[in-house]
Design a protein around this motif. Structure first.
Motif, short mmCIF file in Angstrom:
data_model
loop_
_atom_site.label_atom_id
_atom_site.label_comp_id
_atom_site.label_asym_id
_atom_site.label_seq_id
_atom_site.Cartn_x
_atom_site.Cartn_y
_atom_site.Cartn_z
N SER A 77 11.38 94.35 -27.41
CA SER A 77 12.48 93.58 -26.83
C SER A 77 13.72 93.79 -27.72
CB SER A 77 12.11 92.10 -26.76
OG SER A 77 12.09 91.54 -28.07
N GLU A 78 14.88 93.52 -27.16
CA GLU A 78 16.11 93.67 -27.93
C GLU A 78 16.12 92.74 -29.14
OE1 GLU A 78 18.92 95.69 -28.20
OE2 GLU A 78 17.58 96.91 -26.98
N ASP A 79 15.59 91.52 -28.98
CA ASP A 79 15.53 90.59 -30.11
C ASP A 79 14.62 91.10 -31.21
OD1 ASP A 79 17.31 88.83 -28.95
OD2 ASP A 79 15.75 87.49 -28.17
N ASP A 80 13.44 91.61 -30.84
CA ASP A 80 12.52 92.16 -31.85
C ASP A 80 13.10 93.40 -32.50
OD1 ASP A 80 10.68 90.14 -31.54
OD2 ASP A 80 9.30 91.33 -30.30
N ARG A 81 13.75 94.22 -31.71
CA ARG A 81 14.37 95.44 -32.25
C ARG A 81 15.45 95.07 -33.26
NH1 ARG A 81 18.33 99.38 -28.89
NH2 ARG A 81 18.68 100.93 -30.50
N ARG A 82 16.29 94.10 -32.91
CA ARG A 82 17.35 93.66 -33.81
C ARG A 82 16.75 93.09 -35.09
NH1 ARG A 82 19.36 90.20 -30.68
NH2 ARG A 82 20.54 91.70 -29.47
N THR A 83 15.69 92.29 -34.95
CA THR A 83 15.02 91.71 -36.13
C THR A 83 14.44 92.81 -37.00
OG1 THR A 83 14.51 89.67 -34.94
CG2 THR A 83 13.15 90.17 -36.88
N LEU A 84 13.78 93.78 -36.38
CA LEU A 84 13.16 94.87 -37.13
C LEU A 84 14.21 95.64 -37.92
CD1 LEU A 84 10.30 96.60 -37.28
CD2 LEU A 84 11.77 98.24 -36.13
N ILE A 85 15.25 96.10 -37.25
CA ILE A 85 16.25 96.94 -37.91
C ILE A 85 17.03 96.14 -38.96
CG2 ILE A 85 18.31 98.37 -37.57
CD1 ILE A 85 15.57 99.60 -36.65
N THR A 86 17.37 94.90 -38.65
CA THR A 86 18.08 94.07 -39.62
C THR A 86 17.24 93.85 -40.87
OG1 THR A 86 19.29 92.96 -37.84
CG2 THR A 86 19.21 91.83 -39.97
N THR A 87 15.95 93.62 -40.68
CA THR A 87 15.07 93.40 -41.84
C THR A 87 14.88 94.69 -42.62
OG1 THR A 87 13.95 91.64 -40.61
CG2 THR A 87 12.84 92.47 -42.57
N VAL A 88 14.71 95.80 -41.94
CA VAL A 88 14.59 97.09 -42.65
C VAL A 88 15.84 97.32 -43.49
CG1 VAL A 88 14.57 99.61 -42.36
CG2 VAL A 88 12.99 98.21 -41.03
N VAL A 89 17.00 97.14 -42.88
CA VAL A 89 18.26 97.37 -43.59
C VAL A 89 18.39 96.42 -44.78
CG1 VAL A 89 20.79 97.21 -43.40
CG2 VAL A 89 19.46 98.39 -41.63
N THR A 90 18.06 95.16 -44.58
CA THR A 90 18.15 94.18 -45.67
C THR A 90 17.25 94.58 -46.84
OG1 THR A 90 18.66 92.42 -44.10
CG2 THR A 90 17.84 91.74 -46.27
N LYS A 91 16.03 94.98 -46.55
CA LYS A 91 15.09 95.38 -47.60
C LYS A 91 15.56 96.67 -48.29
CE LYS A 91 11.94 92.19 -46.95
NZ LYS A 91 11.65 91.18 -47.96
N VAL A 92 16.10 97.60 -47.53
CA VAL A 92 16.61 98.85 -48.12
C VAL A 92 17.79 98.55 -49.04
CG1 VAL A 92 17.84 101.00 -47.56
CG2 VAL A 92 15.70 100.45 -46.38
N ILE A 93 18.67 97.65 -48.60
CA ILE A 93 19.82 97.28 -49.43
C ILE A 93 19.33 96.67 -50.75
CG2 ILE A 93 21.78 95.69 -49.64
CD1 ILE A 93 22.19 96.17 -46.58
N GLU A 94 18.29 95.87 -50.70
CA GLU A 94 17.72 95.30 -51.93
C GLU A 94 17.24 96.41 -52.85
OE1 GLU A 94 14.62 92.57 -50.75
OE2 GLU A 94 16.06 91.24 -49.74
N GLN A 95 16.59 97.43 -52.30
CA GLN A 95 16.13 98.57 -53.12
C GLN A 95 17.31 99.32 -53.73
OE1 GLN A 95 13.28 99.74 -54.15
NE2 GLN A 95 11.78 98.66 -52.91
N VAL A 96 18.34 99.57 -52.90
CA VAL A 96 19.53 100.27 -53.39
C VAL A 96 20.18 99.46 -54.51
CG1 VAL A 96 21.87 101.01 -52.76
CG2 VAL A 96 19.93 101.57 -51.26
N GLN A 97 20.31 98.16 -54.31
CA GLN A 97 20.92 97.30 -55.32
C GLN A 97 20.11 97.30 -56.61
OE1 GLN A 97 23.87 95.73 -55.35
NE2 GLN A 97 23.47 94.89 -57.39
N ASP A 98 18.80 97.08 -56.50
CA ASP A 98 17.95 97.04 -57.70
C ASP A 98 17.98 98.35 -58.46
OD1 ASP A 98 17.24 94.44 -57.08
OD2 ASP A 98 15.25 94.95 -56.33
N ASN A 99 17.84 99.44 -57.76
CA ASN A 99 17.83 100.75 -58.42
C ASN A 99 19.22 101.11 -58.94
OD1 ASN A 99 15.05 102.22 -58.19
ND2 ASN A 99 15.31 100.98 -56.35
N GLY A 100 20.26 100.73 -58.21
CA GLY A 100 21.62 100.96 -58.68
C GLY A 100 21.89 100.23 -59.99
N GLN A 101 21.42 98.99 -60.06
CA GLN A 101 21.60 98.23 -61.31
C GLN A 101 20.83 98.86 -62.45
OE1 GLN A 101 21.10 94.10 -59.48
NE2 GLN A 101 22.27 93.71 -61.35
#
Length: 184
Positions: A77-101
């Motif tokens: 569903s569009e809601d699940d798709r949005r949740t999936l991609i938003t969560t993937v992006v959020t987790k990836v940003i956390e990895q980028v931030q942690d490794n960048g630091q």
């Protein structure tokens, strides 16, 4: 060197939430992106510094996020798709931030990644993806962006070919197989 990716749940009978699946996909996208950046070095392409290597990792992350979005289109569903991609992006940003630091010290390392993701999302949106995977122009775009990051010096002249013909396609295959397995 083959990267072993665990792509099945330990307890397959337990239902998984979309955010749980997204967290696993983000972790796998990170591992694949790092592995592909390392592989370029193993193939004798030359990084000038860790910032360049991180930029290559981020290009692969953007590519795999685009793949995730295309794979879930029409099966969720569009809601699940949005949740999936938003969560993937959020987790990836956390990895980028942690490794960048860890690599570069304090600072907001996630914000430039978000800008890159937004810019590349508009670009990838113009490129074809179907049941057989990313089109040649889709892979060429990844190769081109990595070529821009790596520069035009003699050692890196053919990096676009390595990414388009081998590494990008392998990253897609590994990620899409894992994506399907996690939803089983």
């Amino acid at each position: 060197m083959a990267l072993r990716i665990k792509s099945h749940w330990w307890n397959a009978e337990q239902a998984r939430s979309v955010p749980e699946i997204a967290g696993a996909l983000a972790f796998i996208a990170w591992r694949l992106s790092v592995e592909k950046a390392v592989n370029l070095h193993c193939e004798r392409f030359v990084y000038t510094d860790d910032r360049q290597r991180m930029a290559v990792i981020q290009e692969y992350l953007v590519f795999l996020i685009q793949i995730a979005d295309r794979l879930c289109y029409g099966i969720m569903s569009e809601d699940d798709r949005r949740t999936l991609i938003t969560t993937v992006v959020t987790k990836v940003i956390e990895q980028v931030q942690d490794n960048g630091q860890d690599l570069f010290g304090d600072g907001n390392h996630g914000r430039p990644f978000i800008a890159l993701l937004n810019r590349r999302s508009d670009e990838y949106a113009q490129l074809h993806f179907d049941g057989e995977g990313p089109s040649y122009p889709f892979l060429r775009h990844l190769g081109y962006e990595i070529q821009c990051v790596m520069g035009q010096q003699e050692e890196n002249r053919w990096v676009i070919d390595q990414v388009m013909d081998k590494d990008g396609w392998e990253a897609y295959q590994q990620f899409s197989g894992t994506f399907r397995n996690l939803f089983e």
